[in-house]
Scaffold this active site. Structure first.
Site, PDB file in Angstrom:
ATOM      1  N   HIS A   1       0.850  -1.183   0.000  1.00 42.79           N
ATOM      2  CA  HIS A   1       0.000   0.000   0.000  1.00 42.79           C
ATOM      3  C   HIS A   1       0.892   1.240   0.000  1.00 42.79           C
ATOM      4  CE1 HIS A   1      -2.576   3.173   1.627  1.00 42.79           C
ATOM      5  NE2 HIS A   1      -3.603   2.479   1.153  1.00 42.79           N
TER       6      HIS A   1
ATOM      7  N   ASP B   1       0.969   4.199   1.394  1.00 42.06           N
ATOM      8  CA  ASP B   1       1.367   4.771   2.684  1.00 42.06           C
ATOM      9  C   ASP B   1       2.300   3.837   3.436  1.00 42.06           C
ATOM     10  OD1 ASP B   1      -0.201   7.078   2.313  1.00 42.06           O
ATOM     11  OD2 ASP B   1      -1.982   6.050   3.052  1.00 42.06           O
ATOM     12  N   LYS B   2       2.081   2.532   3.305  1.00 45.91           N
ATOM     13  CA  LYS B   2       2.970   1.586   3.977  1.00 45.91           C
ATOM     14  C   LYS B   2       4.334   1.495   3.306  1.00 45.91           C
ATOM     15  CE  LYS B   2       1.616   0.624   7.691  1.00 45.91           C
ATOM     16  NZ  LYS B   2       2.477   1.128   8.732  1.00 45.91           N
TER      17      LYS B   2
ATOM     18  N   GLU C   1      10.364  11.792   6.994  1.00 47.06           N
ATOM     19  CA  GLU C   1       9.106  11.568   6.302  1.00 47.06           C
ATOM     20  C   GLU C   1       9.396  11.194   4.850  1.00 47.06           C
ATOM     21  OE1 GLU C   1       6.656  11.740   8.356  1.00 47.06           O
ATOM     22  OE2 GLU C   1       7.733  12.813   9.926  1.00 47.06           O
TER      23      GLU C   1
ATOM     24  N   GLU D   1      14.698  15.580   9.737  1.00 48.18           N
ATOM     25  CA  GLU D   1      15.825  16.084  10.508  1.00 48.18           C
ATOM     26  C   GLU D   1      16.570  14.931  11.166  1.00 48.18           C
ATOM     27  OE1 GLU D   1      12.726  18.375   9.575  1.00 48.18           O
ATOM     28  OE2 GLU D   1      12.465  17.206  11.415  1.00 48.18           O
TER      29      GLU D   1
ATOM     30  N   LYS E   1      -5.832  -4.218   0.422  1.00 47.23           N
ATOM     31  CA  LYS E   1      -6.495  -3.695   1.616  1.00 47.23           C
ATOM     32  C   LYS E   1      -7.534  -4.715   2.072  1.00 47.23           C
ATOM     33  CE  LYS E   1      -7.438   0.735   1.896  1.00 47.23           C
ATOM     34  NZ  LYS E   1      -8.020   2.084   1.620  1.00 47.23           N
TER      35      LYS E   1
ATOM     36  N   PHE F   1      -8.381  -4.039 -10.338  1.00 45.07           N
ATOM     37  CA  PHE F   1      -7.356  -3.404  -9.500  1.00 45.07           C
ATOM     38  C   PHE F   1      -6.000  -3.800 -10.063  1.00 45.07           C
ATOM     39  CE2 PHE F   1      -5.884  -2.916  -4.748  1.00 45.07           C
ATOM     40  CZ  PHE F   1      -5.071  -1.860  -5.137  1.00 45.07           C
TER      41      PHE F   1
ATOM     42  N   ASP G   1      -1.810   5.771  -6.418  1.00 38.05           N
ATOM     43  CA  ASP G   1      -2.180   6.712  -5.355  1.00 38.05           C
ATOM     44  C   ASP G   1      -0.913   7.090  -4.599  1.00 38.05           C
ATOM     45  OD1 ASP G   1      -3.662   8.241  -3.619  1.00 38.05           O
ATOM     46  OD2 ASP G   1      -4.504   6.563  -2.494  1.00 38.05           O
ATOM     47  N   ALA G   2      -0.725   8.378  -4.340  1.00 40.77           N
ATOM     48  CA  ALA G   2       0.454   8.809  -3.592  1.00 40.77           C
ATOM     49  C   ALA G   2       0.406   8.276  -2.163  1.00 40.77           C
ATOM     50  CB  ALA G   2       0.543  10.337  -3.577  1.00 40.77           C
TER      51      ALA G   2
ATOM     52  N   ARG H   1       0.271   7.978   7.588  1.00 43.10           N
ATOM     53  CA  ARG H   1      -1.153   8.127   7.303  1.00 43.10           C
ATOM     54  C   ARG H   1      -1.956   6.890   7.672  1.00 43.10           C
ATOM     55  NH1 ARG H   1      -2.252  11.217   1.623  1.00 43.10           N
ATOM     56  NH2 ARG H   1      -1.510   9.231   0.784  1.00 43.10           N
ATOM     57  N   LYS H   2      -1.322   5.878   8.205  1.00 44.47           N
ATOM     58  CA  LYS H   2      -2.047   4.659   8.569  1.00 44.47           C
ATOM     59  C   LYS H   2      -1.878   4.368  10.066  1.00 44.47           C
ATOM     60  CE  LYS H   2      -4.138   3.567   4.835  1.00 44.47           C
ATOM     61  NZ  LYS H   2      -4.286   5.001   4.498  1.00 44.47           N
TER      62      LYS H   2
ATOM     63  N   LYS I   1      10.789   7.588  13.086  1.00 46.35           N
ATOM     64  CA  LYS I   1      11.234   8.268  14.307  1.00 46.35           C
ATOM     65  C   LYS I   1      12.124   7.353  15.151  1.00 46.35           C
ATOM     66  CE  LYS I   1       6.939  10.906  14.418  1.00 46.35           C
ATOM     67  NZ  LYS I   1       5.663  11.159  15.121  1.00 46.35           N
TER      68      LYS I   1
ATOM     69  N   LYS J   1      11.693   9.636  20.422  1.00 51.44           N
ATOM     70  CA  LYS J   1      10.391  10.232  20.132  1.00 51.44           C
ATOM     71  C   LYS J   1       9.310   9.409  20.821  1.00 51.44           C
ATOM     72  CE  LYS J   1      12.835  12.418  16.889  1.00 51.44           C
ATOM     73  NZ  LYS J   1      14.316  12.397  16.922  1.00 51.44           N
TER      74      LYS J   1
ATOM     75  N   ASP K   1       6.195   9.576  20.719  1.00 51.48           N
ATOM     76  CA  ASP K   1       5.109   9.118  19.852  1.00 51.48           C
ATOM     77  C   ASP K   1       5.252   7.626  19.588  1.00 51.48           C
ATOM     78  OD1 ASP K   1       3.652  11.431  19.488  1.00 51.48           O
ATOM     79  OD2 ASP K   1       4.779  12.069  17.729  1.00 51.48           O
TER      80      ASP K   1
END
Length: 364
Positions: A15, A17-18, A44, A57, A162, A224, A232-233, A238-239, A259, A263, A265
Protein backbone atom coordinates in the site's frame (compact mmCIF):
# COMPACT_ATOMS: atom_id res chain seq x y z
CA UNK A 1 -23.19 -1.65 24.32
CA UNK A 2 -22.76 -5.39 24.79
CA UNK A 3 -24.03 -6.37 21.32
CA UNK A 4 -22.59 -4.53 18.34
CA UNK A 5 -20.70 -4.73 15.06
CA UNK A 6 -17.24 -3.16 14.88
CA UNK A 7 -15.12 -2.71 11.77
CA UNK A 8 -11.37 -2.27 11.28
CA UNK A 9 -9.14 -2.21 8.20
CA UNK A 10 -5.58 -3.14 7.40
CA UNK A 11 -3.31 -2.57 4.41
CA UNK A 12 -0.55 -4.63 2.84
CA UNK A 13 3.14 -3.82 2.65
CA UNK A 14 2.59 -2.61 -0.92
CA UNK A 15 0.00 0.00 0.00
CA UNK A 16 1.44 3.44 -0.88
CA UNK A 17 1.37 4.77 2.68
CA UNK A 18 2.97 1.59 3.98
CA UNK A 19 5.67 1.80 1.32
CA UNK A 20 6.45 5.27 2.70
CA UNK A 21 6.43 3.95 6.29
CA UNK A 22 8.84 1.14 5.43
CA UNK A 23 11.26 3.50 3.69
CA UNK A 24 11.23 5.92 6.64
CA UNK A 25 11.80 3.09 9.10
CA UNK A 26 14.55 1.53 6.97
CA UNK A 27 16.40 4.83 7.34
CA UNK A 28 15.82 4.70 11.10
CA UNK A 29 17.28 1.18 11.09
CA UNK A 30 20.31 2.41 9.17
CA UNK A 31 20.84 5.35 11.51
CA UNK A 32 20.70 3.11 14.58
CA UNK A 33 22.84 0.26 13.27
CA UNK A 34 25.86 1.37 15.34
CA UNK A 35 23.88 1.50 18.58
CA UNK A 36 24.77 5.19 19.05
CA UNK A 37 22.32 6.69 21.54
CA UNK A 38 23.17 10.20 20.33
CA UNK A 39 21.58 9.44 16.94
CA UNK A 40 18.34 11.28 16.24
CA UNK A 41 16.10 10.56 13.27
CA UNK A 42 12.79 12.05 12.13
CA UNK A 43 12.23 11.28 8.45
CA UNK A 44 9.11 11.57 6.30
CA UNK A 45 8.69 9.91 2.91
CA UNK A 46 6.43 10.75 -0.03
CA UNK A 47 5.97 8.21 -2.84
CA UNK A 48 4.20 8.61 -6.15
CA UNK A 49 4.72 7.44 -9.74
CA UNK A 50 8.42 6.46 -9.97
CA UNK A 51 9.26 9.16 -7.48
CA UNK A 52 10.37 9.19 -3.81
CA UNK A 53 10.93 12.35 -1.77
CA UNK A 54 12.62 12.27 1.64
CA UNK A 55 12.46 15.08 4.19
CA UNK A 56 13.22 15.44 7.86
CA UNK A 57 15.82 16.08 10.51
CA UNK A 58 18.71 13.98 11.78
CA UNK A 59 21.65 14.17 14.15
CA UNK A 60 24.67 11.84 14.16
CA UNK A 61 22.89 9.92 11.41
CA UNK A 62 26.07 8.47 9.86
CA UNK A 63 24.38 7.37 6.64
CA UNK A 64 25.85 8.74 3.40
CA UNK A 65 23.58 10.20 0.73
CA UNK A 66 24.40 7.46 -1.80
CA UNK A 67 23.56 4.83 0.80
CA UNK A 68 20.22 6.54 1.48
CA UNK A 69 19.31 5.98 -2.17
CA UNK A 70 20.40 2.35 -1.99
CA UNK A 71 18.22 1.81 1.08
CA UNK A 72 15.18 3.31 -0.66
CA UNK A 73 15.64 1.10 -3.72
CA UNK A 74 16.20 -1.98 -1.56
CA UNK A 75 12.93 -1.45 0.32
CA UNK A 76 10.97 -1.03 -2.90
CA UNK A 77 12.64 -4.13 -4.35
CA UNK A 78 11.88 -6.11 -1.19
CA UNK A 79 8.20 -5.19 -1.37
CA UNK A 80 8.13 -6.38 -4.98
CA UNK A 81 7.58 -3.30 -7.12
CA UNK A 82 8.92 -3.83 -10.63
CA UNK A 83 6.07 -2.14 -12.47
CA UNK A 84 6.23 0.50 -15.18
CA UNK A 85 4.80 3.15 -12.86
CA UNK A 86 6.86 2.20 -9.79
CA UNK A 87 10.08 0.25 -10.25
CA UNK A 88 12.89 0.07 -7.72
CA UNK A 89 15.51 0.60 -10.42
CA UNK A 90 13.80 3.55 -12.13
CA UNK A 91 12.96 5.74 -9.14
CA UNK A 92 13.80 9.43 -8.98
CA UNK A 93 14.88 10.00 -5.39
CA UNK A 94 14.95 13.49 -3.86
CA UNK A 95 16.77 13.71 -0.54
CA UNK A 96 15.93 16.77 1.55
CA UNK A 97 17.06 15.35 4.92
CA UNK A 98 18.93 17.93 7.02
CA UNK A 99 20.29 18.50 10.53
CA UNK A 100 18.06 18.52 13.60
CA UNK A 101 17.09 21.86 15.10
CA UNK A 102 19.43 22.91 17.91
CA UNK A 103 16.37 24.08 19.88
CA UNK A 104 14.88 20.59 19.86
CA UNK A 105 18.27 19.10 20.77
CA UNK A 106 18.29 21.17 23.97
CA UNK A 107 15.45 19.10 25.36
CA UNK A 108 16.29 15.68 23.97
CA UNK A 109 20.06 15.27 24.28
CA UNK A 110 19.56 14.36 27.95
CA UNK A 111 16.70 11.99 27.05
CA UNK A 112 13.84 14.29 27.79
CA UNK A 113 10.76 13.50 25.75
CA UNK A 114 11.24 14.33 22.08
CA UNK A 115 7.91 16.15 21.96
CA UNK A 116 4.74 16.75 23.90
CA UNK A 117 1.90 14.33 23.23
CA UNK A 118 -0.44 11.60 24.39
CA UNK A 119 -0.03 7.88 23.75
CA UNK A 120 -2.48 5.02 24.24
CA UNK A 121 -2.07 1.31 24.79
CA UNK A 122 -4.77 -1.35 24.73
CA UNK A 123 -5.18 -5.09 25.21
CA UNK A 124 -8.11 -7.51 25.51
CA UNK A 125 -8.90 -11.22 25.40
CA UNK A 126 -10.37 -11.46 21.89
CA UNK A 127 -7.44 -13.73 20.86
CA UNK A 128 -4.05 -14.98 21.99
CA UNK A 129 -2.41 -11.80 20.67
CA UNK A 130 -4.51 -9.73 23.11
CA UNK A 131 -5.69 -7.58 20.19
CA UNK A 132 -9.20 -6.44 19.19
CA UNK A 133 -10.60 -9.00 16.76
CA UNK A 134 -11.45 -6.71 13.81
CA UNK A 135 -7.92 -5.36 13.32
CA UNK A 136 -6.34 -8.70 14.22
CA UNK A 137 -8.26 -10.57 11.51
CA UNK A 138 -7.73 -7.80 8.95
CA UNK A 139 -3.97 -8.11 9.46
CA UNK A 140 -4.04 -11.91 9.30
CA UNK A 141 -5.98 -12.05 6.04
CA UNK A 142 -3.46 -9.77 4.35
CA UNK A 143 -0.57 -11.78 5.77
CA UNK A 144 -2.17 -14.89 4.25
CA UNK A 145 -2.48 -13.13 0.89
CA UNK A 146 1.22 -12.26 1.09
CA UNK A 147 1.97 -15.97 1.65
CA UNK A 148 0.00 -16.78 -1.49
CA UNK A 149 1.84 -14.12 -3.47
CA UNK A 150 5.25 -15.25 -2.24
CA UNK A 151 4.57 -18.88 -3.20
CA UNK A 152 2.91 -18.28 -6.59
CA UNK A 153 4.52 -20.19 -9.45
CA UNK A 154 2.91 -17.69 -11.83
CA UNK A 155 2.60 -14.12 -10.57
CA UNK A 156 -1.05 -13.05 -10.24
CA UNK A 157 -1.25 -10.84 -7.15
CA UNK A 158 0.42 -7.45 -6.92
CA UNK A 159 1.91 -5.98 -3.74
CA UNK A 160 -0.96 -3.56 -3.01
CA UNK A 161 -3.97 -4.78 -1.01
CA UNK A 162 -6.49 -3.70 1.62
CA UNK A 163 -8.80 -5.64 3.92
CA UNK A 164 -11.69 -4.62 6.14
CA UNK A 165 -13.47 -6.93 8.59
CA UNK A 166 -16.74 -6.25 10.44
CA UNK A 167 -17.01 -8.40 13.57
CA UNK A 168 -20.29 -8.98 15.36
CA UNK A 169 -20.02 -9.09 19.15
CA UNK A 170 -22.62 -10.58 21.46
CA UNK A 171 -22.24 -10.05 25.18
CA UNK A 172 -18.91 -8.34 24.37
CA UNK A 173 -17.63 -11.61 22.89
CA UNK A 174 -16.76 -12.29 19.26
CA UNK A 175 -19.71 -14.10 17.68
CA UNK A 176 -19.33 -14.03 13.90
CA UNK A 177 -18.09 -12.09 10.89
CA UNK A 178 -20.75 -9.80 9.46
CA UNK A 179 -18.94 -8.40 6.41
CA UNK A 180 -15.57 -8.76 4.67
CA UNK A 181 -13.98 -6.34 2.19
CA UNK A 182 -10.80 -7.32 0.32
CA UNK A 183 -9.21 -5.46 -2.57
CA UNK A 184 -6.02 -6.91 -3.99
CA UNK A 185 -3.91 -5.72 -6.89
CA UNK A 186 -3.54 -8.22 -9.71
CA UNK A 187 -2.11 -8.44 -13.19
CA UNK A 188 -4.38 -7.63 -16.10
CA UNK A 189 -6.96 -10.31 -16.90
CA UNK A 190 -6.56 -12.17 -13.60
CA UNK A 191 -9.33 -10.56 -11.52
CA UNK A 192 -11.20 -13.83 -11.04
CA UNK A 193 -8.09 -15.60 -9.76
CA UNK A 194 -7.31 -12.73 -7.40
CA UNK A 195 -10.89 -12.81 -6.10
CA UNK A 196 -10.66 -16.56 -5.52
CA UNK A 197 -7.38 -16.18 -3.62
CA UNK A 198 -8.91 -13.41 -1.49
CA UNK A 199 -11.83 -15.70 -0.61
CA UNK A 200 -9.45 -18.55 0.28
CA UNK A 201 -7.32 -16.28 2.49
CA UNK A 202 -10.35 -15.08 4.47
CA UNK A 203 -11.67 -18.62 4.85
CA UNK A 204 -8.28 -19.84 6.09
CA UNK A 205 -8.08 -17.11 8.75
CA UNK A 206 -11.71 -16.79 9.86
CA UNK A 207 -12.95 -20.37 9.61
CA UNK A 208 -16.23 -20.99 11.45
CA UNK A 209 -16.71 -17.29 12.19
CA UNK A 210 -17.94 -17.01 8.59
CA UNK A 211 -21.55 -18.11 8.09
CA UNK A 212 -24.20 -18.05 5.37
CA UNK A 213 -25.16 -14.49 6.29
CA UNK A 214 -21.64 -13.08 6.00
CA UNK A 215 -21.53 -10.44 3.26
CA UNK A 216 -18.54 -10.47 0.90
CA UNK A 217 -17.04 -7.57 -1.07
CA UNK A 218 -14.09 -8.90 -3.08
CA UNK A 219 -12.41 -6.40 -5.43
CA UNK A 220 -15.70 -4.46 -5.45
CA UNK A 221 -14.52 -1.93 -8.07
CA UNK A 222 -14.20 -4.81 -10.54
CA UNK A 223 -10.55 -4.22 -11.43
CA UNK A 224 -7.36 -3.40 -9.50
CA UNK A 225 -4.41 -3.52 -11.88
CA UNK A 226 -2.93 -0.04 -11.36
CA UNK A 227 -1.87 0.00 -7.71
CA UNK A 228 0.76 1.11 -5.26
CA UNK A 229 2.33 4.57 -5.53
CA UNK A 230 1.52 4.66 -9.26
CA UNK A 231 -2.18 4.52 -8.45
CA UNK A 232 -2.18 6.71 -5.36
CA UNK A 233 0.45 8.81 -3.59
CA UNK A 234 1.67 7.58 -0.21
CA UNK A 235 2.99 9.46 2.82
CA UNK A 236 4.60 8.32 6.08
CA UNK A 237 2.23 8.26 9.04
CA UNK A 238 -1.15 8.13 7.30
CA UNK A 239 -2.05 4.66 8.57
CA UNK A 240 -1.78 5.22 12.33
CA UNK A 241 -5.09 3.47 13.02
CA UNK A 242 -3.94 0.44 11.02
CA UNK A 243 -0.70 0.56 13.03
CA UNK A 244 -2.50 0.33 16.37
CA UNK A 245 -5.98 -0.94 17.29
CA UNK A 246 -8.13 -0.31 14.24
CA UNK A 247 -10.11 2.38 16.02
CA UNK A 248 -11.27 -0.01 18.74
CA UNK A 249 -9.17 1.94 21.24
CA UNK A 250 -7.98 5.58 21.06
CA UNK A 251 -4.86 6.76 19.29
CA UNK A 252 -2.91 9.75 20.56
CA UNK A 253 -2.43 11.10 17.04
CA UNK A 254 1.32 10.73 16.55
CA UNK A 255 2.73 8.42 13.90
CA UNK A 256 5.45 5.87 14.70
CA UNK A 257 7.45 5.33 11.52
CA UNK A 258 10.51 7.41 10.67
CA UNK A 259 11.23 8.27 14.31
CA UNK A 260 14.07 7.16 16.55
CA UNK A 261 13.06 5.85 20.01
CA UNK A 262 13.61 9.15 21.83
CA UNK A 263 10.39 10.23 20.13
CA UNK A 264 7.70 9.26 22.63
CA UNK A 265 5.11 9.12 19.85
CA UNK A 266 6.76 5.80 19.13
CA UNK A 267 8.47 4.54 22.28
CA UNK A 268 5.79 5.55 24.80
CA UNK A 269 3.06 4.07 22.60
CA UNK A 270 5.04 0.82 22.63
CA UNK A 271 5.29 1.08 26.42
CA UNK A 272 1.57 1.78 26.81
CA UNK A 273 0.77 -1.33 24.76
CA UNK A 274 3.24 -3.42 26.78
CA UNK A 275 1.67 -2.22 30.02
CA UNK A 276 -1.89 -2.92 28.88
CA UNK A 277 -0.95 -6.34 27.50
CA UNK A 278 0.77 -7.37 30.69
CA UNK A 279 -2.14 -6.17 32.82
CA UNK A 280 -4.41 -8.55 30.90
CA UNK A 281 -1.87 -11.37 30.62
CA UNK A 282 -1.31 -11.24 34.39
CA UNK A 283 -5.08 -11.52 35.03
CA UNK A 284 -5.39 -8.05 36.50
CA UNK A 285 -8.21 -7.31 34.03
CA UNK A 286 -9.92 -8.75 30.93
CA UNK A 287 -9.29 -5.56 28.98
CA UNK A 288 -7.13 -2.54 29.69
CA UNK A 289 -6.54 0.88 28.18
CA UNK A 290 -3.63 3.03 29.29
CA UNK A 291 -2.81 6.63 28.42
CA UNK A 292 0.58 8.25 28.95
CA UNK A 293 1.35 11.92 28.32
CA UNK A 294 4.63 13.81 28.02
CA UNK A 295 6.05 17.33 27.71
CA UNK A 296 8.97 18.06 25.39
CA UNK A 297 12.29 17.94 27.21
CA UNK A 298 10.71 16.53 30.41
CA UNK A 299 11.65 13.02 31.45
CA UNK A 300 8.76 11.85 33.61
CA UNK A 301 5.28 11.50 32.09
CA UNK A 302 2.89 14.31 32.92
CA UNK A 303 0.08 11.81 33.55
CA UNK A 304 -0.81 8.11 33.69
CA UNK A 305 -4.41 7.05 33.10
CA UNK A 306 -5.77 3.51 33.46
CA UNK A 307 -9.18 2.25 32.38
CA UNK A 308 -10.11 -1.43 32.61
CA UNK A 309 -12.57 -3.84 34.17
CA UNK A 310 -10.04 -4.46 36.93
CA UNK A 311 -8.87 -2.47 39.95
CA UNK A 312 -7.67 0.65 38.15
CA UNK A 313 -6.10 2.38 41.14
CA UNK A 314 -4.12 -0.72 42.00
CA UNK A 315 -2.93 -1.13 38.41
CA UNK A 316 -1.89 2.51 38.24
CA UNK A 317 -0.04 2.30 41.55
CA UNK A 318 1.81 -0.82 40.43
CA UNK A 319 2.91 0.92 37.23
CA UNK A 320 4.03 4.08 39.04
CA UNK A 321 5.96 2.11 41.68
CA UNK A 322 7.62 -0.46 39.42
CA UNK A 323 7.97 0.76 35.82
CA UNK A 324 10.39 3.43 34.61
CA UNK A 325 8.34 5.51 32.18
CA UNK A 326 11.04 8.04 31.27
CA UNK A 327 12.13 7.91 27.61
CA UNK A 328 15.49 6.46 28.70
CA UNK A 329 13.73 3.89 30.90
CA UNK A 330 11.55 2.78 27.99
CA UNK A 331 14.51 2.66 25.60
CA UNK A 332 16.54 0.57 28.03
CA UNK A 333 13.71 -1.85 28.84
CA UNK A 334 13.14 -2.68 25.17
CA UNK A 335 16.74 -2.03 24.02
CA UNK A 336 15.31 0.19 21.32
CA UNK A 337 18.61 1.65 20.13
CA UNK A 338 19.81 -1.85 19.28
CA UNK A 339 16.56 -2.89 17.63
CA UNK A 340 17.08 -2.43 13.89
CA UNK A 341 14.04 -4.22 12.47
CA UNK A 342 11.64 -1.29 12.57
CA UNK A 343 11.04 -1.38 8.81
CA UNK A 344 10.06 -5.04 8.67
CA UNK A 345 7.81 -4.69 11.73
CA UNK A 346 5.85 -1.60 10.69
CA UNK A 347 3.55 -3.62 8.42
CA UNK A 348 0.44 -5.53 9.57
CA UNK A 349 0.37 -3.42 12.72
CA UNK A 350 3.03 -2.62 15.28
CA UNK A 351 1.24 -4.76 17.89
CA UNK A 352 0.00 -8.33 18.22
CA UNK A 353 1.83 -11.63 17.96
CA UNK A 354 5.01 -10.05 16.60
CA UNK A 355 8.62 -10.91 17.60
CA UNK A 356 9.29 -7.49 19.09
CA UNK A 357 10.37 -6.59 22.64
CA UNK A 358 7.28 -4.50 23.45
CA UNK A 359 5.04 -7.55 22.91
CA UNK A 360 6.76 -9.76 25.49
CA UNK A 361 4.73 -10.94 28.48
CA UNK A 362 6.42 -10.99 31.90
CA UNK A 363 5.25 -12.09 35.34
CA UNK A 364 4.16 -9.22 37.56
Amino acid sequence: MNNYIFTSESVSEGHPDKVADQISDALVDAGLRNGDETTRVAIETLVTTNHVTLAGEVKNFNVERDEVKEIVRDVVWRIGYEQDGFHWDNLKIYNEIHQQSSDIALGTDDFGAGDQGIMFGYACRDNEAYMPAPIYYSHKILEKLKEYRDTQSVLVLGPDAKCQVSVEYEGNKVKRIDQIVISTQHISGQMEVATSLSYEAAQAVLGDLIDSDTVWHLNPTGNFVIGGPDGDAGVTGRKIIVDTYGGYAPHGGGAFSGKDPTKVDRSAAYMARWLAKNVVANDMADWCQIQLSYAIGVKEPTSIYVDSNGYNRGIQKYIRDNIDLTPKGIIDRFDLFNFTEYSRNCVYGHFGDKPVPWEKVVNW
